[in-house]
Design an enzyme around this catalytic site. Structure first.
Site, PDB file in Angstrom:
ATOM      1  N   HIS A  70       0.843  -1.319   0.038  1.00 24.22           N
ATOM      2  CA  HIS A  70       0.102   0.106  -0.146  1.00 24.22           C
ATOM      3  C   HIS A  70       0.876   1.238   0.043  1.00 24.22           C
ATOM      4  O   HIS A  70       1.401   1.802   0.892  1.00 24.22           O
ATOM      5  CB  HIS A  70      -0.946   0.085   1.132  1.00 24.22           C
ATOM      6  CG  HIS A  70      -2.113   0.875   1.032  1.00 24.22           C
ATOM      7  ND1 HIS A  70      -3.255   0.606   1.257  1.00 24.22           N
ATOM      8  CD2 HIS A  70      -2.130   2.266   0.803  1.00 24.22           C
ATOM      9  CE1 HIS A  70      -4.276   1.548   1.265  1.00 24.22           C
ATOM     10  NE2 HIS A  70      -3.418   2.650   0.653  1.00 24.22           N
ATOM     11  N   HIS A  81       1.504   4.967  -1.926  1.00 22.14           N
ATOM     12  CA  HIS A  81       1.184   6.239  -3.033  1.00 22.14           C
ATOM     13  C   HIS A  81       2.595   6.824  -3.681  1.00 22.14           C
ATOM     14  O   HIS A  81       3.253   7.363  -3.008  1.00 22.14           O
ATOM     15  CB  HIS A  81       0.365   7.149  -2.321  1.00 22.14           C
ATOM     16  CG  HIS A  81      -1.036   6.816  -1.795  1.00 22.14           C
ATOM     17  ND1 HIS A  81      -2.138   6.754  -2.812  1.00 22.14           N
ATOM     18  CD2 HIS A  81      -1.293   6.304  -0.676  1.00 22.14           C
ATOM     19  CE1 HIS A  81      -2.996   6.284  -1.915  1.00 22.14           C
ATOM     20  NE2 HIS A  81      -2.529   5.964  -0.624  1.00 22.14           N
ATOM     21  N   ASP A 122       0.823   2.668   3.617  1.00 20.16           N
ATOM     22  CA  ASP A 122       0.023   3.667   3.003  1.00 20.16           C
ATOM     23  C   ASP A 122       0.826   5.034   2.902  1.00 20.16           C
ATOM     24  O   ASP A 122       0.484   6.043   3.366  1.00 20.16           O
ATOM     25  CB  ASP A 122      -1.193   3.805   4.052  1.00 20.16           C
ATOM     26  CG  ASP A 122      -2.297   4.754   3.402  1.00 20.16           C
ATOM     27  OD1 ASP A 122      -2.113   4.938   2.162  1.00 20.16           O
ATOM     28  OD2 ASP A 122      -3.284   5.336   3.991  1.00 20.16           O
ATOM     29  N   GLY A 176      -2.384  12.111   4.982  1.00 19.97           N
ATOM     30  CA  GLY A 176      -1.495  11.295   4.813  1.00 19.97           C
ATOM     31  C   GLY A 176      -0.183  11.557   5.322  1.00 19.97           C
ATOM     32  O   GLY A 176       0.330  12.622   5.492  1.00 19.97           O
TER      33      GLY A 176
END
Lengths: 312, 426
Positions: B63, B65, B308, B327
């Protein structure tokens, strides 16, 4: 006692002694506004910027008058006239203001924590004139001043705060301020408007307005905002005013010499009945008068007034 | 070229555990020898001394980004891969919420091209469940699979329509594309900036209740039961979600789950002073939730630790809290934070390897074990290495971490992909 705080950010960071000093100073400042010539030279040569990112009439005018009565130069900036509408960040705007060497920046902002952020990054004193749902320390201080003026002391009083507690910075600051000064605060309103964990501030919570009013020394009503209906917080102003509005009838349960307060602006006929707002127990306009005195005290104290005067 | 990883404790759960040497030739594992080779065997091999260290199959962060295409000032595929390598990961899955969204062959192929050019960790693109992450129509999964997508997810913009979620599960099954669900009821979460509770109330910030997550976890479990298709629950943060997943697993429903290091390391108390580097979705929760997440990791309810990793620049973070982006970055602190679980006796070292390598590989359908003939994707961890986190030294382009300045014990010291050392701590 001397005052060493650079910033006034919230009630949490003020000690009992500091609050007492602010109230004592405000008591003395009040007389200046009653003179035919309402001006003293105390802050001559000081610059105060009123940086209002959110609409405000009462608070901004109050700070502006306070600054002018102390002979400070005050400049008002609002969101619509600042370069923030051009996309500049809050920090960049604040650094630009700092570069012009103001002594105090009074800030009102819709985001909780905005004054804290500025206080940590720029040199001038920051006075929080209301940030989001977080804090409104000058309002709490003027409320404390007004209650103390009327009751003699704050300790031991029973203070009912009624309305939309969730969205109210006044409720938060007064919960902390009055509890700190020894009063017992009871918060009341529909449970949709009571935020989780508010009891941690040392207050009691009830969904029953009558229970909150019973034996109260002070009843503080909060403004109800129509747009909250969209978030399903209450069904209608009609029902709200019947169940949670302050009426003469409900007032009978309070103590005989109860004080009625409201931070304004009032929705007459919604959270407070016409005859109660203007009735004999109402000290709503005294709050506004004292607001100027408290803000004069804050400007005086953060600019080092107490230190310079060699602790009078 | 011959390479010999010497004297380390090799842990490949279900396969190996013990002091062994691993011999690598031409990028592949060619021999694994218990108690190590004799000194005169393979004298020509380059020796990597792994004594007192843990040697594991390459760690996988499922996970992440990467902000390319679209937001290259936050992270590029190249810098994200570098950060992953420094964090001990040999493979990462990148989420589809780029600009343009990874919802078609062209974007998936673009990501893979960039990853190939970076020549670093393996990059597995996760494509969108719905076109444009809009939640109103399925993407073309056959084409996405062919282009190289490894799973589908509407991470960052969760699927609200239960019918669409049901169809995504059913349709994805035909192409063996696992579905990763970001569980959030957007109406319940609306107006929230942090966890609902005492801290939010005191700070005057809008709250996001636990139920905004758990209600959707329960929905997806129900859809998983209905369709019989596995669902993987992303970034579990609440005790109610842990309980729901535990119950579902007990009933044999094929649900898997991940959490991130921040959910077992810190709580919503970290938001005090309006620290925007403690703002993420789902938000940091209460200590009760943190403990439940630890318990879920310990009892196997939570299968995977994933970061994440969500890079944001100062422009998005040095602003008012409620306006700050959600985030935090995680690739370069994940191993160290996760090792605290071992240090604190929550799980064994082998269980940690399971959650950071074996299980993500299984869920994604990847071969990642240490077996002869397999590409040498290997991570070496020094569990005793003490250091202080300094975000200024991060390989990521972004600095948004709440762990800057933390004292850590244990870190990845070598990352090898296909026999190539892509990171080695001096």
């Amino acid at each position: 006692m001397q005052f060493f705080k650079k910033d006034i950010l919230d009630m949490e960071s003020l000690s009992v002694d500091e609050i007492t000093l602010i109230l004592d100073t405000a008591d003395r400042m009040k007389e200046i506004s009653e003179r035919p010539i309402k001006k003293v030279p105390t802050l001559r040569g000081k610059t105060v910027i009123l940086f209002f990112y959110e609409p405000s009439t009462r608070t901004r005018t109050s700070f502006d008058i306070a600054a002018k009565r102390l002979s400070a130069d005050s400049i008002s900036i609002s969101a619509s006239s600042s370069s923030m509408v051009k996309g500049e960040t809050l920090i960049d705007t604040a650094r630009n203001l700092e570069a012009m060497n103001p002594d105090v920046i009074v800030i009102r902002h819709s985001s909780a924590g905005a004054p804290h952020m500025l206080a940590g990054m720029i040199k001038p004193s920051i006075i929080n004139a209301g940030d989001g749902m977080h804090a409104h320390p000058s309002q709490s201080l003027l409320d404390l001043m007004t209650v103390r003026e009327n009751k003699g002391e704050i300790s031991g009083l029973r203070i009912a705060v009624i309305g939309d507690i969730s969205h109210s910075r006044v409720a938060r600051s007064n919960s902390i301020g009055f509890t700190k000064m020894g009063a017992h605060v009871i918060l009341a309103g529909p449970l949709t408007m009571i935020p989780k964990g508010i009891e941690a501030l040392g207050v009691s919570v009830t969904g029953n307005v009558e229970e909150a009013i019973r034996d109260a020394d002070v009843i503080m009503m909060l403004r109800i905002q129509k747009e909250r209906q969209q978030n399903f917080l209450f069904p209608s102003e009609r029902e709200y005013s019947i169940v949670y509005g302050l009426t003469k009838e409900k007032l009978k349960k309070a103590k005989d010499n109860v004080l009625i307060m409201h931070p304004g602006p009032i929705n007459r006929g919604v959270e407070i009945a016409y005859d109660v707002a203007d009735g004999p127990y109402s000290i709503i306009l005294d709050q506004v008068t004292n607001g100027v005195a408290v803000r004069m005290a804050l400007l005086y104290l953060v600019t080092g007034g107490a230190r310079n005067a060699d602790a009078d | 070229m011959l390479m010999r990883i010497k004297g380390g404790r090799v842990i490949d759960p279900g396969n190996l555990d013990g002091i062994m040497d691993i011999l690598i030739a031409d990028g592949n594992i060619v021999e694994i020898k218990k108690d190590g080779f004799a000194d005169d065997e393979y004298p020509e091999a380059r020796i990597i001394d792994a004594s007192d260290k843990i040697v594991t199959p390459g760690l996988i962060d499922m996970h992440v980004h990467l902000r390319e295409p679209g937001h290259e000032y936050k992270e590029t595929i190249e810098t994200g891969c570098l950060a992953a390598a420094f964090g001990g990961f040999t493979a990462i899955c990148c989420m589809p919420n780029t600009n343009p969204v990874n919802d078609c062959r062209q974007v998936t192929e673009y990501i893979l091209q960039k990853a190939q050019a970076a020549d670093s960790v393996r990059v597995y693109p996760v494509a969108a469940i719905s076109k444009g992450l809009k939640g109103d129509g399925l993407c073309e999964y056959a084409e996405l699979k062919e282009a190289g997508a490894i799973a589908v997810s509407d991470d960052g913009n969760p699927v609200q329509n239960s019918q669409l979620m049901r169809r995504a599960l059913e349709y994805s099954k035909g192409f063996d594309l696992p579905v990763i669900s970001h569980c959030e009821d957007l109406d319940l979460a609306a107006g929230g900036a942090m966890n609902e509770g005492g801290v939010a109330t005191q700070l005057g910030l809008g709250g996001i209740p636990n139920a905004s997550e758990s209600i959707m976890v329960m929905r997806d479990i129900a859809l998983c039961e209905l369709t019989g298709v596995p669902v993987h629950i992303a970034h579990v943060s609440t005790r109610e979600s842990v309980r729901a997943i535990k119950d579902a697993k007990k009933r044999g429903i094929p649900v898997t789950a991940e959490t991130a290091p921040h959910y077992f390391s810190i709580t919503d108390g970290a938001v005090k002073e309006y620290n925007t580097n403690a703002k993420m979705y789902p938000p940091l929760r209460s200590d009760q939730d943190r403990e439940a997440v630890c318990q879920g990791i310990a009892d196997g309810t939570i299968d995977v630790i994933a970061t994440d990793h969500a890079p944001h620049s100062f422009i998005e973070k040095q602003v008012e809290f409620d306006r700050a982006a959600n985030g935090i970055i995680g690739l370069e602190t994940s191993v160290s934070l996760s090792l605290k679980l071992v240090e604190n006796g929550v799980i064994s070292m082998a269980a940690l390897v399971e959650k950071m390598s074996t299980n993500p590989a299984r869920i994604l359908g990847l071969e990642n074990n240490l077996l002869i003939g397999r590409p040498a994707d290997i991570t070496i961890i020094d569990p005793e290495r003490s250091y202080r986190v300094n975000a200024d030294n991060f390989k990521s382009l972004s600095r948004n971490t709440p762990f800057d300045g933390w004292d850590m014990k244990g870190k990845a010291v070598l990352t090898m992909v296909g026999g190539k050392i892509i990171y080695q701590d001096e």
